[in-house]
Write an enzyme that holds these catalytic residues in place. Sequence first.
Site, short mmCIF file in Angstrom:
data_model
loop_
_atom_site.label_atom_id
_atom_site.label_comp_id
_atom_site.label_asym_id
_atom_site.label_seq_id
_atom_site.Cartn_x
_atom_site.Cartn_y
_atom_site.Cartn_z
N GLU A 225 0.82 -1.20 0.00
CA GLU A 225 0.00 0.00 0.00
C GLU A 225 0.86 1.26 0.00
OE1 GLU A 225 -2.23 -3.43 1.42
OE2 GLU A 225 -0.39 -2.53 2.18
N PRO B 231 12.87 -12.05 -1.56
CA PRO B 231 11.79 -12.43 -0.64
C PRO B 231 11.00 -11.21 -0.19
CG PRO B 231 13.88 -13.42 0.03
CD PRO B 231 14.19 -12.40 -1.02
N PRO C 226 2.03 -7.07 -10.48
CA PRO C 226 2.73 -7.40 -11.72
C PRO C 226 3.02 -6.18 -12.58
CG PRO C 226 0.41 -7.94 -11.92
CD PRO C 226 0.62 -7.49 -10.50
#
Length: 448
Positions: free
Chosen positions: A66, A277, A352
């Site tokens: 966000e 990660p 994406p």
Amino acid sequence: MIRVYNTAAAAALLLAFPFVLPYIVLSAKRRRVILQRLALVRPSIRFRSEPPAGKPIWVHALSVGEVFSGVPLVHALASRYARQPIVFSASTLGGYEMARQKLGDTAAAVFFFPYDLPLAVKRMAAWISPKIVIIIETDIWPNFLSEMQRRKVPVILANAKLSNRSFAGYRRVAAFSRSLFAMLTKICCQTREDAARFKRLGVTDDRIEVTGNIKFDQSEDPPETKEIASLRTALNSEPLRPVWVAGSTHEGEEEIIRQALTLVKKEHADLLLIVAPRDPSRAGAVCRLFNAAGLGTVAMSAFSGLKPMPSGRIEVVVIDVLGILKKLYALADVALVGGSLLQIRGIGGHNPLEPAAFGKPVQFGPNMKNFNEIERLLLEAGGAVQVTDARSIANSLRELLVDHELADRMGFNAHAVFKANKGAVKNTLKAAAALIDPSITAFDPAYR
């Protein structure tokens, strides 16, 4: 509604306190945020002008995703209201660190959002004394909204969305939901479908606008050529060496990626995998996973400055720092977006558009519920491929590494989707303008 909520919350807190206290004491992350989130530490606000031109615009985002979405909106607000203080809050440590990195020079303050406890909320609201609050996507809390309503501070929910799961959850507590959403001044929705869902939850038409998804409005400017060259040097990656970037991965996904890499390495021995990660603190475990499979693996922090490692050929680099993923996508030949390969509670894929912004062919898994509309647009345009397991990932990757025309076409299509859907930030600013400064909207053609 607030009294019932606070009574239930107090009872739950009393019951959970013996278990919560050790969790806080033993967690360095929780110890770092607890005082600020209890509003026992006052944020330091650095005004851009003295005296400041009015009360602050308070922008809030839950976590890393966000915060990233909110960056272009904050920059647009700072440009439009040059003398107006803009403050930014986040709820998680990762979100706070990302905000400090991305907005430290723009925001007058970056701080932790208070826990939804009446005293903490009142104290923080008194310190900030905002002109308006803009919440990105989610993280709406009854006590906070009630306090803003008491202070007559308008609250906008920007980039709002309602997944199937969230919509069903709100419908189960319909009376509570109506009271909660009634305290929002304006809801700026990503899609018409989101707007329809808010209406079905009792939000009136005059408080809903479809403004689009501000994730499309992120910067598409690639890093400078020299910066890319330095990054390649740091990663032991020669200019012609193919690079596969797996971004925002979660536990369990790296094992699938390792299996796919092992399959592809049989034909493309020089392929470099860069794994980022979602939680950089997991980098050590991810390094061990790949090293155990016989793949030469190092963490990004193992590099001194931007000098290549003196050891043998590196096959996998694991990113253990925040804020570098965007640059890595610019470096990639193919990008896999994590959080999508497994059904992970609370996770429904990651953005994406980050690799699409740089014209990269995109791979993602079947779990993209948080990005359904973007998933659909990219797949229909031929800018992405959906993969399901190690074998399908490997097959897709092989094809893209061999067929450069296909890879270029996918990257072009992905970028076209990104470009075609821009404009949500401008639409959101229009929705907020009358609440921030009505005098501007009266005379500025951009807001008519």
